[in-house]
Design a protein around this motif. Structure first.
Motif, PDB file in Angstrom:
ATOM      1  N   UNK A 191      88.303  16.164 -11.301  1.00  0.00           N
ATOM      2  CA  UNK A 191      88.590  14.986 -12.031  1.00  0.00           C
ATOM      3  C   UNK A 191      87.385  14.206 -12.625  1.00  0.00           C
ATOM      4  N   UNK A 192      86.095  14.438 -11.847  1.00  0.00           N
ATOM      5  CA  UNK A 192      85.079  13.774 -12.437  1.00  0.00           C
ATOM      6  C   UNK A 192      84.123  14.821 -12.443  1.00  0.00           C
ATOM      7  N   UNK A 193      84.430  16.157 -12.727  1.00  0.00           N
ATOM      8  CA  UNK A 193      83.398  17.317 -13.057  1.00  0.00           C
ATOM      9  C   UNK A 193      83.923  18.363 -14.049  1.00  0.00           C
ATOM     10  N   UNK A 194      83.736  17.629 -15.363  1.00  0.00           N
ATOM     11  CA  UNK A 194      84.293  18.755 -16.266  1.00  0.00           C
ATOM     12  C   UNK A 194      83.587  19.940 -16.376  1.00  0.00           C
ATOM     13  N   UNK A 195      82.555  20.016 -16.066  1.00  0.00           N
ATOM     14  CA  UNK A 195      81.660  21.364 -16.121  1.00  0.00           C
ATOM     15  C   UNK A 195      81.710  22.009 -14.733  1.00  0.00           C
ATOM     16  N   UNK A 196      82.973  21.736 -13.993  1.00  0.00           N
ATOM     17  CA  UNK A 196      82.684  22.283 -12.755  1.00  0.00           C
ATOM     18  C   UNK A 196      82.602  23.967 -12.778  1.00  0.00           C
ATOM     19  N   UNK A 197      83.061  24.556 -13.730  1.00  0.00           N
ATOM     20  CA  UNK A 197      83.198  26.061 -13.888  1.00  0.00           C
ATOM     21  C   UNK A 197      81.789  26.614 -14.153  1.00  0.00           C
ATOM     22  N   UNK A 198      80.822  25.697 -14.487  1.00  0.00           N
ATOM     23  CA  UNK A 198      79.462  26.020 -14.975  1.00  0.00           C
ATOM     24  C   UNK A 198      78.532  26.013 -13.689  1.00  0.00           C
ATOM     25  N   UNK A 199      78.995  25.662 -12.685  1.00  0.00           N
ATOM     26  CA  UNK A 199      78.126  25.468 -11.654  1.00  0.00           C
ATOM     27  C   UNK A 199      77.562  26.771 -11.246  1.00  0.00           C
ATOM     28  N   UNK A 200      76.327  26.605 -10.517  1.00  0.00           N
ATOM     29  CA  UNK A 200      75.728  28.009 -10.349  1.00  0.00           C
ATOM     30  C   UNK A 200      75.309  28.134  -8.711  1.00  0.00           C
ATOM     31  N   UNK A 201      76.018  27.150  -7.880  1.00  0.00           N
ATOM     32  CA  UNK A 201      75.559  27.173  -6.454  1.00  0.00           C
ATOM     33  C   UNK A 201      76.967  26.933  -5.691  1.00  0.00           C
ATOM     34  N   UNK A 202      76.664  26.502  -4.529  1.00  0.00           N
ATOM     35  CA  UNK A 202      77.903  26.396  -3.646  1.00  0.00           C
ATOM     36  C   UNK A 202      78.656  24.995  -3.856  1.00  0.00           C
TER      37      UNK A 202
END
Length: 549
Positions: A191-202
């Motif tokens: 909901x508040x993390x539009x770039x969630x799929x670009x995260x590079x860690x846990x």
């Protein structure tokens, strides 16, 4: 994009506790129960809603799990759904969600599935595989913008119960939803993390047997066992290190130097020139999978708007020569459009392989219909990926067209992402590409040509009779009768030639002797959960365990 909340669901999600977890970095001393594999290109996305390529799907099978899952023994084994109930008319599916958690400890809910699927059906959401949801009531209409999303046959009864209503009986629906497209996304997290799929860690949230520990785009990914996975006891590996090396020769050298533990499909990387020797030495294992290398013709590009021109190019390809001298894996020449293990007992062969005489006859007929000579033909190009063996196949076909038809074809090779973009935008004359069945039914591939708007209908094919046959086949509960109907649709494709098969794949892979328990599904995928790394081996043979900080 506007989300569809209900007051009850908002309360449920508001009360869910989100846990953060920290772990010390993995080291070689901590465990040798890990493996190192390679992929030829970076996953285009880790968001299953937007996935359109094989490599991304392979990685997502490791990170996510849907209501049902694909295993070596079953295409629709229980996954996040503990129970599945189907109505007598086959139009209503009720899924009971098991007590499962996301990789941050948050409970998985029916809403996670419902909203993920509705996102894909939003007309403004870029989802190349949204058509796979079209068996659901009003899904296709919603994607076109003809009805609101609230009219789609997806209903959250409570946080553990999901109901799905189909527009027609779909005998393969449970198998269909085992594919990665139907994996859920953690709605509470994004909901508040539009770039969630670009995260590079846990902080990347998933729900599969492994979770993301570290990612360096273009270089590598490190996955670790997900302690919150509902079936974590079945996961033997502590870590999977995935390097990204686009050279198959380099990948083979890494394997020979004990820097890779697995090589080949589904993760790719065995150079074709080395295959004959490796086969002779018994180092390669193979199985048939429902996938093919194909050529698709752009029906919107002159002169391939003419059926006889398409036939000329299709008939003149010598497929047997390609599998004998280029691929070297003894694959089945594509004289049938679909792989035999996807649709048995096809009218084999539909045409004679490398039939130059017939090809020239069709060329002459097509040129006459277009009122041109062979000298009047515009520049014709063959689009292909520069990855792996595909340039060699393109060169072989180019030579065959020159010798058989007297037509010079230019080769346009691009890096995979650019190549895929050209296909999607129909910026090509002939496209040498692949299709891989995403669920175990011939409808998977045949349905791509049902709608001209389907992003995977690269040819832009459109035929009303073909559509009617596919839709009518859904009402046959008897599998043999349904397949007979699908063969009628296949005959239409064979006659109109929007696409022609080159060869049907074999699944080829190599593994180190200390890798035990590897099983690959009949569809070429593996979630690697059953693998064990034996302990009693010399240090030089130990797999590489990456350090995660």
């Amino acid at each position: 994009m506007k989300k569809t909340f209900t007051p009850m669901l908002f309360c449920i999600l508001s009360t869910i506790a989100v846990f953060s977890c920290s772990h010390k970095g993995n080291t070689k001393k901590k465990s040798v129960n890990g493996i190192h594999i390679n992929v030829l290109q970076d996953p285009t996305t880790l968001d299953s809603r937007k996935c359109a390529d094989f490599i991304s799907s392979c990685v997502q099978f490791l990170l996510f799990e849907g209501l049902v899952r694909m295993t070596p023994d079953s295409i629709a084994a229980p996954g996040i759904a503990r129970d599945i109930f189907v109505s007598d008319d086959g139009l209503k599916y009720t899924f009971r969600i098991r007590d499962a958690q996301w990789s941050n400890g948050t409970p998985i809910t029916a809403y996670d599935f419902a909203q993920t699927w509705l996102d894909m059906l939003d007309p403004l959401f870029p989802s190349p595989n949204a058509h796979l949801l079209f068996p659901i009531k009003n899904a296709e209409k919603a994607k076109r913008g003809d009805v609101p999303l609230r009219d789609v046959g997806i209903k959250v009864v409570d946080y553990k119960t999901l109901e799905v209503y189909l527009k027609n009986p779909t005998p393969y629906f449970k198998e269909l939803i085992s594919f990665t497209v139907f994996n859920p996304i953690c709605q509470h997290h994004i909901q508040d993390n539009e770039d969630w799929a670009k995260r590079c860690d846990r902080t990347f949230i998933c729900n599969g047997p492994y979770r993301l520990a570290k990612r360096r785009p273009g270089r590598d990914l490190i996955l670790e066992k997900n302690p919150y996975y509902w079936d974590a006891d079945s996961v033997e590996l502590e870590q999977i290190s995935i390097s990204i090396v686009d050279s198959e020769t380099t990948a083979l050298n890494l394997f020979n130097n004990n820097e890779l533990d697995l090589l080949g499909i589904p993760f790719r990387g065995i150079p074709s020139d080395s295959i004959p020797d490796l086969l002779d030495r018994g180092l390669i294992e193979t199985t048939d999978i429902p996938a093919s290398t194909i050529c698709c013709f752009n029906l919107e590009r002159y002169p391939f708007n003419n059926k006889n021109i398409r036939k000329a190019f299709a008939y003149s390809i010598n497929r047997k020569d390609i599998v004998n001298h280029v691929t070297s894996m003894s694959e089945s020449p594509g004289v049938d459009l679909l792989p035999e293990n996807l649709l048995p007992n096809q009218p084999t062969p539909f045409f004679t392989d490398g039939d130059i005489e017939t090809a020239r006859m069709y060329l002459e007929k097509g040129l006459k219909e277009l009122d041109i000579t062979i000298e009047d033909l515009p520049t014709i190009t063959l689009l292909h990926s520069t990855t792996g063996i595909y340039p060699k196949i393109a060169q072989a076909i180019q030579d065959q067209w020159k010798k058989g038809l007297g037509i010079s074809v230019e080769l346009n090779g691009f890096e995979y992402k650019v190549f895929l973009d050209h296909l999607n935008k129909k910026n090509f004359c002939i496209g040498q590409c692949v299709w891989i069945a995403q669920y175990p039914d011939p409808m998977d591939l045949l349905d791509r040509f049902r709608l001209k708007e389907n992003t995977k209908n690269y040819s832009g094919y459109d035929n009303k009779k073909y559509q009617e046959i596919l839709e009518g086949s859904l009402y046959h509960q008897d599998k043999i009768k349904r397949y007979d109907e699908l063969k009628k649709a296949l005959n239409i494709l064979n006659e109109e030639v929007p696409v022609t098969a080159i060869y049907h794949w074999k699944n080829a892979y190599m593994k180190k002797p200390y890798i035990k328990g590897l099983k690959i599904s009949p569809f070429g995928f593996s979630n690697l959960t059953g693998i064990k790394v034996i302990k009693d081996k010399s240090p030089i043979d130990q797999p590489i365990i990456a350090s995660v900080k």
